[in-house]
Design an enzyme around this catalytic site. Structure first.
Site, PDB file in Angstrom:
ATOM      1  N   ASP A 100      -5.632  10.755   9.950  1.00  0.00           N
ATOM      2  CA  ASP A 100      -4.022   9.746   9.967  1.00  0.00           C
ATOM      3  C   ASP A 100      -3.762  10.502  11.626  1.00  0.00           C
ATOM      4  O   ASP A 100      -3.984  12.400  12.119  1.00  0.00           O
ATOM      5  CB  ASP A 100      -2.894  10.090   8.744  1.00  0.00           C
ATOM      6  CG  ASP A 100      -3.397   8.986   7.377  1.00  0.00           C
ATOM      7  OD1 ASP A 100      -3.318   8.233   7.938  1.00  0.00           O
ATOM      8  OD2 ASP A 100      -3.726   9.392   7.346  1.00  0.00           O
ATOM      9  N   GLU A 132       1.240  -0.792  -0.051  1.00  0.00           N
ATOM     10  CA  GLU A 132      -0.693   0.045  -0.182  1.00  0.00           C
ATOM     11  C   GLU A 132       0.744   1.392  -0.377  1.00  0.00           C
ATOM     12  O   GLU A 132       1.516   1.517   0.687  1.00  0.00           O
ATOM     13  CB  GLU A 132      -0.638  -0.253   1.195  1.00  0.00           C
ATOM     14  CG  GLU A 132      -2.390  -1.182   1.233  1.00  0.00           C
ATOM     15  CD  GLU A 132      -2.889  -0.351   2.458  1.00  0.00           C
ATOM     16  OE1 GLU A 132      -3.837  -1.544   2.476  1.00  0.00           O
ATOM     17  OE2 GLU A 132      -2.745  -0.021   2.887  1.00  0.00           O
TER      18      GLU A 132
END
Lengths: 407, 267
Positions: B60, B49
């Site tokens: 995040d 990824e």
């Protein structure tokens, strides 16, 4: 020009998915989807509930002090020699700005959903103060996220929030302003989604926030419409309001959408000037649609899709996006958007203070500056209705700094 | 059959689980990403990824926020990330690569241009954190037409009816976010994850990867016992951050972490 049918449709926006034409929607990470769906259901039920409405109206009357006056700025109008300028005095609300209309509404939703904690993002600190205020009143735990740069610019409001019992978290990521505070508030919400109600301060964010913030703020336009009719026997020729995220503007505009003869003018922060790139004016600089903070809207981003840093003397307008309904109203040609630079806003701040004894917030000063430009080009029997969205006490520090005075 | 599906099928026949490392493209320097991808594959990664750097990574935690900032310092754009995939494909035609990031860079490039370019460089999947299926009609159509798998997140808060809907919209694998929070925040509870995966599997045959909160060999192994794939990000990105001053050491040091996880998972 939009037709009568177009305007009837516009008035009914958003659709079931929270879309205003191609704008709006719900672009968030999966963890928040359930909370947003629940909020939507709660809101749709309560907004039509007479008990909720009665409580909201009571609070607006007895806690906020509504209705706010519509004031004819006669001296300013006479001096400009054109249209009559009327000021919708949201600066006289409890806590000093329109922000409290929305926090009262959202805090009531928090109360009905039983969440013990509220969180908020803030730029100028007015929304943070308004959130801390209603949290204190309802005994809710309160965390406010604020960019490090704004904490410096708005020290007075930071201390006010602390006095009200809120925790103020300094956000040091990115550009350290409103956009980054909003990122951090969304991270907080993802983490504490079970016990926290996120009180968004502007008519942006994921559905249903743009809709519910607009509905709570529409009290401004409903009152202004009635007051203008009562005082002058007619509707205003133009509405003028500053636009960062755009909650005070959409609150003023929305009840007038179908009054096709009433111009609606949103005033963005021109910063050092649109041509310098140092501004916070996505609509007047004709930015392409992008996706940030849960909705699709005109957004200042570069050719690689990175969000661009903004500049404005007023922390509350220092935001790269805009509420999706404004993008829509611009696209269908119902509202016009323009920009006022820092120096023009500062001039309006001083001028309104000197001519009317009313010190506007630097955000609202952008709207005042635009009205001062427009008035001389209009007839004396025409009316400009300006939303004076907040008072300027919080900005004395900034203005004094520009004058070289340090307290 | 897509490269991703083929990868999971092969692993299944060997009785193994997928190790899926995440790194942000261009962190701390675009020159490092390609050698790092190859090193990850050599250490036992099955799928990579690759994060698209974004100025406002709302889902995040601080570790990946800083990774984005480091990558953006060098101006790593979406087109550059796609070029990295093209370079990777020159010597590796088997390891699937999935881009993970936020919608705006793709929105600004244009869905159609992105789909064409993604196919041309040999990309296998895309996961846009802030594009739920409700908003993804046109996006899904274009990705499908380019044979790119669209991978969706499932969260602890996702209700059963919605799990079904999301699984129907996605392809390749589904990504179960194991904790309520941002990336790199809390430790996961394997028993709770196992319970949730049982429910998810009622609605899909697709492999289920689990990410968020996997930080060491023990948690990687524990998750591999219940999931089809183990997704690990922040612990690797942390190592990259530590070595920002000694960039040439990054591929080897990061691959050492994944190699050790691989071993723990295969025991």
């Amino acid at each position: 020009m939009p037709t009568k049918e177009d305007l009837a449709i516009a008035k009914q926006m958003p659709d079931a998915g929270g879309h205003f034409g191609q704008f709006g929607g719900r672009y968030v990470s999966e963890t928040l989807m359930a909370a947003l769906q629940q909020l939507e259901q709660t809101y749709e039920k309560l907004w039509r509930d007479p008990q909720f409405q009665a409580e909201f109206d009571y609070d607006l009357a007895h806690y906020v002090g509504r209705p706010s006056p519509l004031y004819h700025a006669e001296r300013l109008s006479r001096e400009l020699g054109g249209a009559q300028i009327y000021l919708k005095r949201e600066d006289l609300n409890h806590t000093g700005a329109h922000k409290v209309n929305n926090t009262i509404g959202q805090a009531l939703l928090a109360k009905f959903t039983g969440k013990p904690r509220v969180s908020a993002e803030t730029g100028a600190g007015q929304h943070g103060v308004a959130t801390a205020t209603v949290a204190a009143r309802l005994g809710l735990e309160c965390t406010v996220y604020m960019g490090e740069d704004d904490i410096r610019r708005q020290a007075l409001n930071v201390y006010r929030m602390k006095l009200l019992g809120a925790e103020v978290v300094s956000v040091t990521s990115g550009t350290r302003t409103l956009k980054d505070a909003m990122n951090e508030a969304m991270r907080d919400w993802v983490t504490n989604v079970d016990n926290t109600f996120y009180i968004i301060g502007t008519a942006a964010g994921p559905h249903p926030y743009p809709k519910l913030v607009r509905d709570f703020q529409s009290i401004i336009g409903r009152e202004a419409r009635q007051q203008c009719l009562a005082q002058t026997g007619k509707l205003p020729d133009a509405l003028v309001a500053c636009v960062g995220g755009g909650s005070n503007a959409i609150g003023l505009f929305h009840p007038f959408i179908e009054d096709a003869d009433v111009r609606m003018i949103g005033v963005e922060a021109g910063g050092y000037g649109i041509e310098t790139g140092q501004h916070a004016a996505p609509l007047s600089s004709h930015c392409k649609p992008g996706v940030l903070h849960g909705n699709r809207t005109c957004l200042m981003s570069d050719e690689g899709g990175q969000v661009i840093g903004t500049h404005s003397v007023s922390a509350g307008l220092d935001y790269p996006g805009v509420g999706p309904e404004h993008s829509y109203l611009q696209e269908i040609g119902r509202a016009e958007y323009t920009a006022i630079n820092d120096d023009e806003a500062l001039h309006a701040f001083r001028h309104l203070t000197l001519t009317e004894g009313i010190m506007p917030a630097l955000e609202s000063s952008h709207a005042v500056a635009e009205a001062m430009k427009m008035a001389p080009t209009m007839d004396k029997d025409q009316i400009i209705l300006v939303n004076l969205s907040g008072r300027g006490d919080k900005d004395i520090h900034t203005v004094a700094g520009i004058d070289g005075i340090n307290f | 059959m897509s490269r991703i599906t083929e990868c999971f099928n092969n692993l299944k026949s060997q009785g193994r689980k997928a190790l899926i490392p995440y790194v942000t493209a261009g962190d701390p320097d675009p020159k490092i990403t390609l050698p790092l991808m190859h090193a990850l594959v050599e250490s036992g990664a099955d799928i990579i990824e690759l994060g698209i750097p974004f100025s406002d990574p709302m889902a995040d935690g601080p570790v990946i926020q800083l990774a984005c900032e480091r990558a953006l310092l060098h101006g790593t754009r979406l087109v550059d990330v796609l070029d990295m995939v093209a370079e990777f494909r020159k010597t590796n035609q088997t390891t699937p690569v999935v881009l993970m990031g936020y919608l705006n860079p793709i929105e600004i490039m244009g869905y159609s241009a992105f789909a064409d370019k993604a196919k041309a460089v040999g990309l296998d999947g895309v996961l846009t954190v802030d594009l739920p299926p409700e908003e993804a009609g046109e996006f899904n159509r274009l990705m499908k037409a380019s044979d790119i798998d669209v991978i969706y997140l499932l969260a602890p808060t996702t209700e059963e009816a919605r799990v079904q809907k999301i699984c129907a919209a996605g392809s390749g694998y589904v990504y179960y976010v194991s904790v309520k929070g941002v990336t790199g925040s809390a430790s996961l509870n394997v028993a709770e994850v196992a319970e949730k995966l049982k429910m998810i599997r009622k609605y899909t045959e697709m492999p289920v990867g689990v990410g968020f909160g996997i930080r060491d060999d023990a948690s990687a192994r524990a998750v591999s016992e219940v999931a089809d794939g183990v997704i690990v990000g922040s612990v690797l990105v942390n190592k990259i951050a530590e070595l920002t001053g000694n960039q040439e050491q990054i591929p080897e040091a990061v691959a050492a972490i994944t190699a050790s996880m691989r071993q723990a998972m295969d025991k």
